[in-house]
Design a protein around this motif. Structure first.
Motif, PDB file in Angstrom:
ATOM      1  N   ALA A  10       0.849  -1.195   0.000  1.00 35.28           N
ATOM      2  CA  ALA A  10       0.000   0.000   0.000  1.00 35.28           C
ATOM      3  C   ALA A  10       0.876   1.233   0.000  1.00 35.28           C
ATOM      4  N   GLU A  11       0.312   2.312  -0.505  1.00 33.37           N
ATOM      5  CA  GLU A  11       1.015   3.591  -0.463  1.00 33.37           C
ATOM      6  C   GLU A  11       1.456   3.915   0.956  1.00 33.37           C
ATOM      7  N   SER A  12       0.556   3.730   1.913  1.00 33.18           N
ATOM      8  CA  SER A  12       0.857   4.122   3.296  1.00 33.18           C
ATOM      9  C   SER A  12       1.894   3.221   3.955  1.00 33.18           C
ATOM     10  N   TYR A  13       2.138   2.025   3.417  1.00 33.06           N
ATOM     11  CA  TYR A  13       3.160   1.149   4.000  1.00 33.06           C
ATOM     12  C   TYR A  13       4.565   1.683   3.727  1.00 33.06           C
ATOM     13  N   GLY A  14       4.698   2.456   2.657  1.00 32.38           N
ATOM     14  CA  GLY A  14       6.008   2.980   2.306  1.00 32.38           C
ATOM     15  C   GLY A  14       6.974   1.936   1.788  1.00 32.38           C
ATOM     16  N   ASN A  15       6.452   0.818   1.251  1.00 26.16           N
ATOM     17  CA  ASN A  15       7.359  -0.246   0.802  1.00 26.16           C
ATOM     18  C   ASN A  15       7.011  -0.797  -0.582  1.00 26.16           C
ATOM     19  N   GLU A  16       6.267  -0.026  -1.378  1.00 24.63           N
ATOM     20  CA  GLU A  16       5.957  -0.483  -2.734  1.00 24.63           C
ATOM     21  C   GLU A  16       7.242  -0.696  -3.540  1.00 24.63           C
ATOM     22  N   ALA A  17       8.209   0.179  -3.370  1.00 26.14           N
ATOM     23  CA  ALA A  17       9.474   0.013  -4.092  1.00 26.14           C
ATOM     24  C   ALA A  17      10.161  -1.280  -3.680  1.00 26.14           C
ATOM     25  N   GLY A  18      10.048  -1.637  -2.402  1.00 26.54           N
ATOM     26  CA  GLY A  18      10.635  -2.881  -1.924  1.00 26.54           C
ATOM     27  C   GLY A  18       9.987  -4.096  -2.561  1.00 26.54           C
ATOM     28  N   VAL A  19       8.676  -4.056  -2.743  1.00 24.03           N
ATOM     29  CA  VAL A  19       7.992  -5.154  -3.431  1.00 24.03           C
ATOM     30  C   VAL A  19       8.534  -5.295  -4.849  1.00 24.03           C
ATOM     31  N   GLY A  20       8.617  -4.171  -5.554  1.00 30.05           N
ATOM     32  CA  GLY A  20       9.134  -4.204  -6.918  1.00 30.05           C
ATOM     33  C   GLY A  20      10.559  -4.713  -6.981  1.00 30.05           C
ATOM     34  N   ASP A  21      11.403  -4.249  -6.057  1.00 35.39           N
ATOM     35  CA  ASP A  21      12.800  -4.691  -6.046  1.00 35.39           C
ATOM     36  C   ASP A  21      12.893  -6.192  -5.791  1.00 35.39           C
ATOM     37  N   GLY A  22      12.105  -6.689  -4.842  1.00 34.38           N
ATOM     38  CA  GLY A  22      12.144  -8.117  -4.538  1.00 34.38           C
ATOM     39  C   GLY A  22      11.705  -8.971  -5.708  1.00 34.38           C
ATOM     40  N   LEU A  23      10.692  -8.519  -6.426  1.00 36.80           N
ATOM     41  CA  LEU A  23      10.226  -9.273  -7.590  1.00 36.80           C
ATOM     42  C   LEU A  23      11.266  -9.254  -8.704  1.00 36.80           C
ATOM     43  N   ARG A  24      11.909  -8.106  -8.911  1.00 36.63           N
ATOM     44  CA  ARG A  24      12.934  -8.033  -9.954  1.00 36.63           C
ATOM     45  C   ARG A  24      14.106  -8.949  -9.650  1.00 36.63           C
ATOM     46  N   VAL A  25      14.558  -8.920  -8.417  1.00 37.01           N
ATOM     47  CA  VAL A  25      15.702  -9.759  -8.037  1.00 37.01           C
ATOM     48  C   VAL A  25      15.358 -11.243  -8.159  1.00 37.01           C
ATOM     49  N   SER A  26      14.118 -11.596  -7.879  1.00 37.83           N
ATOM     50  CA  SER A  26      13.722 -13.012  -7.945  1.00 37.83           C
ATOM     51  C   SER A  26      13.724 -13.539  -9.378  1.00 37.83           C
ATOM     52  N   GLY A  27      13.533 -12.638 -10.356  1.00 38.95           N
ATOM     53  CA  GLY A  27      13.499 -13.065 -11.743  1.00 38.95           C
ATOM     54  C   GLY A  27      12.151 -13.595 -12.198  1.00 38.95           C
ATOM     55  N   VAL A  28      11.114 -13.531 -11.324  1.00 42.11           N
ATOM     56  CA  VAL A  28       9.800 -14.027 -11.714  1.00 42.11           C
ATOM     57  C   VAL A  28       9.199 -13.109 -12.773  1.00 42.11           C
ATOM     58  N   ARG A  29       8.454 -13.687 -13.710  1.00 40.76           N
ATOM     59  CA  ARG A  29       7.821 -12.904 -14.762  1.00 40.76           C
ATOM     60  C   ARG A  29       6.650 -12.104 -14.207  1.00 40.76           C
ATOM     61  N   ARG A  30       6.455 -10.918 -14.745  1.00 46.00           N
ATOM     62  CA  ARG A  30       5.379 -10.050 -14.264  1.00 46.00           C
ATOM     63  C   ARG A  30       4.033 -10.752 -14.336  1.00 46.00           C
ATOM     64  N   GLU A  31       3.765 -11.455 -15.422  1.00 46.10           N
ATOM     65  CA  GLU A  31       2.459 -12.084 -15.586  1.00 46.10           C
ATOM     66  C   GLU A  31       2.228 -13.244 -14.625  1.00 46.10           C
ATOM     67  N   ASP A  32       3.276 -13.669 -13.933  1.00 48.65           N
ATOM     68  CA  ASP A  32       3.142 -14.787 -12.999  1.00 48.65           C
ATOM     69  C   ASP A  32       2.894 -14.344 -11.562  1.00 48.65           C
ATOM     70  N   VAL A  33       2.808 -13.038 -11.322  1.00 54.30           N
ATOM     71  CA  VAL A  33       2.561 -12.566  -9.965  1.00 54.30           C
ATOM     72  C   VAL A  33       1.330 -11.665  -9.927  1.00 54.30           C
ATOM     73  N   PHE A  34       0.751 -11.559  -8.744  1.00 51.66           N
ATOM     74  CA  PHE A  34      -0.449 -10.768  -8.531  1.00 51.66           C
ATOM     75  C   PHE A  34      -0.117  -9.729  -7.469  1.00 51.66           C
ATOM     76  N   ILE A  35      -0.160  -8.450  -7.846  1.00 53.30           N
ATOM     77  CA  ILE A  35       0.214  -7.366  -6.950  1.00 53.30           C
ATOM     78  C   ILE A  35      -1.032  -6.590  -6.532  1.00 53.30           C
ATOM     79  N   THR A  36      -1.207  -6.470  -5.226  1.00 54.68           N
ATOM     80  CA  THR A  36      -2.276  -5.652  -4.658  1.00 54.68           C
ATOM     81  C   THR A  36      -1.675  -4.414  -4.022  1.00 54.68           C
ATOM     82  N   SER A  37      -2.246  -3.248  -4.297  1.00 57.04           N
ATOM     83  CA  SER A  37      -1.838  -2.043  -3.589  1.00 57.04           C
ATOM     84  C   SER A  37      -3.071  -1.200  -3.291  1.00 57.04           C
TER      85      SER A  37
END
Length: 290
Positions: free
Chosen positions: A63-90
């Protein structure tokens, strides 16, 4: 905008079978169990998301208020998982409660996440005192029509807040509320079901609530060779309640996901339902908002 790494992901590296899904009213499939990220900071979130992907998680809640959306994105990028294979809620805050404001909020969230679209985008709190959540939902509907989001919904909305939307011909795909065995929310769930709204649960384990040591939960845990937490998460998911327990520990993440190899009986579910205290949420959505 940063893009998620689009590389082939070797599913054989995963430790657990990914969560089954629940179908939203518009046909989108949402995993029933995902990773919650509040109150982790960006660094902790990136690490937790990376390990969660390897454990088999595909739903990530931020969520915006969590202040960690960038962290979610960074973790997904480092993992190498494809965008279409994950479900992101914000979720977005009350200062964006207008048609154009929602668009601005989305663009900022998408940029922090490093994505072109968000799978589920929610109004975080209704803030009825400001009385602009109907406009905010109109903004969500516009994003949905444009393909910027795949599904839309609300968080912390009470029956009266939802009724305002229904009266305007609007229905969220998901309403995320505080829900666990001591706060069963039967009336809210029945209302959701009547309108084909999927119930999402935050604080599904009650932050270590006393119900985890109740005989109704402990007996089921002993019977199935599971922990009390696993039994409670199964109680949620078996009733098609989507849950996002938070954990930065890889072992606990795997444990939380390892709940789909057993099934509670109707009587066991009834006994856990009986733990309901009828208590209110920690924050009253008629008074609290951010």
């Amino acid at each position: 905008m940063r893009a998620l790494v689009d590389v082939a992901f070797d599913h054989r590296r995963e430790g657990m079978t990914p969560s089954p899904t629940v179908e939203l009213a518009n046909g989108v499939q949402m995993p029933l169990l995902g990773l919650g990220t509040w109150p982790m900071d960006n660094e902790a979130t990136a690490s937790a998301v990376k390990t969660a992907v390897y454990s088999g998680y595909r739903l990530f809640d931020t969520a915006e208020s969590y202040g960690n959306e960038a962290g979610v994105g960074d973790g997904l990028r480092v993992s190498g998982v494809r965008r279409e294979d994950v479900f992101i809620t914000s979720k977005f805050n009350k200062n964006w409660h207008s048609r154009l404001g929602v668009r601005e909020a989305f663009e900022a969230s998408a940029d922090r996440l490093g994505v072109d679209y968000i799978d589920l985008y929610l109004i975080h709190w209704p803030d009825p005192g400001q009385d602009r959540y109907v406009e905010a939902f109109e903004g969500l509907e516009a994003l949905l029509r444009e393909g910027k989001v795949r599904s839309i919904g609300t968080s912390n909305f009470k029956a009266a807040h939802l009724q305002r939307l229904f009266d305007e011909g609007m229905t969220p795909h998901v309403n995320q509320i505080e829900l666990n065995p001591e706060r069963v929310c039967g009336d809210a769930r029945r209302l959701h079901q009547a309108h084909s709204i999927v119930t999402g649960a935050y604080s599904p384990l009650g932050r270590g609530g006393p119900f985890l040591s109740h005989p109704a939960v402990v007996a089921a845990a002993t019977k199935y060779g599971k922990t009390p937490s696993q039994v409670v998460l199964r109680w949620h998911t078996q009733q098609d309640i989507a849950v996002t327990p938070k954990s930065s520990n890889q072992q606990r993440q795997s444990e939380n996901l390892d709940i789909f190899d057993f099934e509670l009986t109707p009587e066991e579910i009834r006994r856990i339902n009986a733990l309901d205290t009828g208590g209110h949420a920690r924050q009253d959505a008629d008074e609290y908002a951010h």
